[in-house]
Design a protein around this motif. Structure first.
Motif, PDB file in Angstrom:
ATOM      1  N   HIS A 127      29.023   0.644  67.656  1.00  0.00           N
ATOM      2  CA  HIS A 127      28.869  -0.461  67.264  1.00  0.00           C
ATOM      3  C   HIS A 127      30.300  -0.854  66.614  1.00  0.00           C
ATOM      4  O   HIS A 127      31.013  -1.820  66.686  1.00  0.00           O
ATOM      5  CB  HIS A 127      27.792  -0.629  66.246  1.00  0.00           C
ATOM      6  N   LEU A 143      17.696   3.095  72.406  1.00  0.00           N
ATOM      7  CA  LEU A 143      18.149   1.956  73.066  1.00  0.00           C
ATOM      8  C   LEU A 143      18.840   0.928  72.105  1.00  0.00           C
ATOM      9  O   LEU A 143      19.897   0.386  72.679  1.00  0.00           O
ATOM     10  CB  LEU A 143      16.870   1.353  73.916  1.00  0.00           C
ATOM     11  N   GLY A 144      18.571   1.008  70.951  1.00  0.00           N
ATOM     12  CA  GLY A 144      19.157  -0.039  70.299  1.00  0.00           C
ATOM     13  C   GLY A 144      18.599  -0.013  68.722  1.00  0.00           C
ATOM     14  O   GLY A 144      17.625   0.745  68.358  1.00  0.00           O
ATOM     15  N   CYS A 145      19.156  -0.904  67.979  1.00  0.00           N
ATOM     16  CA  CYS A 145      18.661  -0.937  66.258  1.00  0.00           C
ATOM     17  C   CYS A 145      18.894  -2.387  65.913  1.00  0.00           C
ATOM     18  O   CYS A 145      19.682  -3.193  66.594  1.00  0.00           O
ATOM     19  CB  CYS A 145      19.563   0.117  65.871  1.00  0.00           C
ATOM     20  N   ARG A 156      22.344  -4.015  67.771  1.00  0.00           N
ATOM     21  CA  ARG A 156      22.934  -3.301  68.632  1.00  0.00           C
ATOM     22  C   ARG A 156      22.286  -2.736  69.780  1.00  0.00           C
ATOM     23  O   ARG A 156      21.236  -2.264  69.535  1.00  0.00           O
ATOM     24  CB  ARG A 156      23.998  -2.302  67.838  1.00  0.00           C
ATOM     25  N   THR A 157      22.769  -2.947  70.956  1.00  0.00           N
ATOM     26  CA  THR A 157      22.077  -2.443  72.212  1.00  0.00           C
ATOM     27  C   THR A 157      22.988  -1.324  72.652  1.00  0.00           C
ATOM     28  O   THR A 157      24.037  -1.513  72.740  1.00  0.00           O
ATOM     29  CB  THR A 157      21.956  -3.544  73.154  1.00  0.00           C
ATOM     30  N   HIS A 209      22.063   0.774  77.914  1.00  0.00           N
ATOM     31  CA  HIS A 209      20.809  -0.104  78.001  1.00  0.00           C
ATOM     32  C   HIS A 209      20.731  -1.590  78.058  1.00  0.00           C
ATOM     33  O   HIS A 209      19.695  -2.230  77.734  1.00  0.00           O
ATOM     34  CB  HIS A 209      19.679   0.506  76.881  1.00  0.00           C
ATOM     35  N   LEU A 210      22.096  -2.057  78.221  1.00  0.00           N
ATOM     36  CA  LEU A 210      22.219  -3.391  78.211  1.00  0.00           C
ATOM     37  C   LEU A 210      21.439  -4.161  79.318  1.00  0.00           C
ATOM     38  O   LEU A 210      21.316  -3.491  80.236  1.00  0.00           O
ATOM     39  CB  LEU A 210      23.932  -3.681  78.341  1.00  0.00           C
ATOM     40  N   ARG A 237      18.606  -5.040  79.477  1.00  0.00           N
ATOM     41  CA  ARG A 237      16.855  -4.680  79.620  1.00  0.00           C
ATOM     42  C   ARG A 237      15.915  -4.991  78.581  1.00  0.00           C
ATOM     43  O   ARG A 237      14.882  -4.755  78.697  1.00  0.00           O
ATOM     44  CB  ARG A 237      17.016  -3.086  79.462  1.00  0.00           C
ATOM     45  N   VAL A 260      16.264  -5.159  75.372  1.00  0.00           N
ATOM     46  CA  VAL A 260      16.365  -4.351  74.114  1.00  0.00           C
ATOM     47  C   VAL A 260      16.617  -5.410  72.948  1.00  0.00           C
ATOM     48  O   VAL A 260      15.822  -5.316  71.888  1.00  0.00           O
ATOM     49  CB  VAL A 260      17.310  -3.166  74.200  1.00  0.00           C
ATOM     50  N   ALA A 261      17.727  -6.140  72.905  1.00  0.00           N
ATOM     51  CA  ALA A 261      18.020  -7.078  71.879  1.00  0.00           C
ATOM     52  C   ALA A 261      16.841  -8.098  71.576  1.00  0.00           C
ATOM     53  O   ALA A 261      16.673  -8.122  70.562  1.00  0.00           O
ATOM     54  CB  ALA A 261      19.295  -7.802  71.982  1.00  0.00           C
ATOM     55  N   LEU A 297      14.048  -6.277  69.785  1.00  0.00           N
ATOM     56  CA  LEU A 297      14.336  -6.036  68.249  1.00  0.00           C
ATOM     57  C   LEU A 297      14.453  -7.199  67.534  1.00  0.00           C
ATOM     58  O   LEU A 297      13.844  -7.206  66.333  1.00  0.00           O
ATOM     59  CB  LEU A 297      15.698  -5.137  68.506  1.00  0.00           C
TER      60      LEU A 297
END
Length: 151
Positions: free
Chosen positions: A20, A58-60, A77-78, A82-83, A85, A87-88, A91
């Motif tokens: 990140h 995968l992310g946060c 952040r992904t 794993h973009l 998919r 994830v964002a 979250l």
């Protein structure tokens, strides 16, 4: 996929945070980078969640308490691997639901104005965020976009 509070001492989390930081350095001047570092994420007014699947990080995303009615989304952040998919979005949905559970009336964020951040701005717009003035000590900056939504 499973969401849990982050282990800020995890090497995988440290690697994601470094990814990140590098991305921010490549896209915005230093004075326009507002990502929290690990010390900032350890503050008592910040909570960080991570999304895992089959042991992979995968992310946060994080919430920072601003006042009794207002929180800020931080550290979204992904992981590059794993973009695209969901994830964002997963979250973000979690952060919005958590902010509601915590009793906040407003949720805001700062993101970049450059083309690199266009997918993030679309994600936030699709989740009901609208442009707003700088908040919580931010100042007008051509490299930043400020967004908010009521809960």
């Amino acid at each position: 996929m499973e969401i849990a509070l982050a282990d800020l001492d995890s090497p995988a989390f440290a690697a994601l945070l470094e990814e990140h930081r590098r991305a921010m350095q490549a896209t915005a001047p230093a004075e326009s980078q507002h990502a929290l570092d690990l010390t900032g994420l350890r503050r008592a007014d910040v909570r960080v969640w991570v999304l895992h699947e089959d042991g992979a990080l995968l992310g946060c995303g994080a919430l920072q308490h601003l006042d009794a009615a207002h929180a800020e989304i931080k550290a979204m952040r992904t992981a590059r691997a794993h973009l695209r998919r969901g994830v964002a979005r997963t979250l973000l949905d979690h952060l919005i639901a958590q902010a509601r559970r915590d009793g906040y009336a407003r949720l805001s964020l700062e993101t970049g104005s450059m083309a690199y951040f266009e997918p993030a701005r679309r994600l936030y717009a699709n989740a009901g965020f609208v442009p707003c003035a700088p908040f919580a000590g931010y100042v007008d900056d051509p490299h930043s976009v400020y967004l908010t939504r009521t809960l």
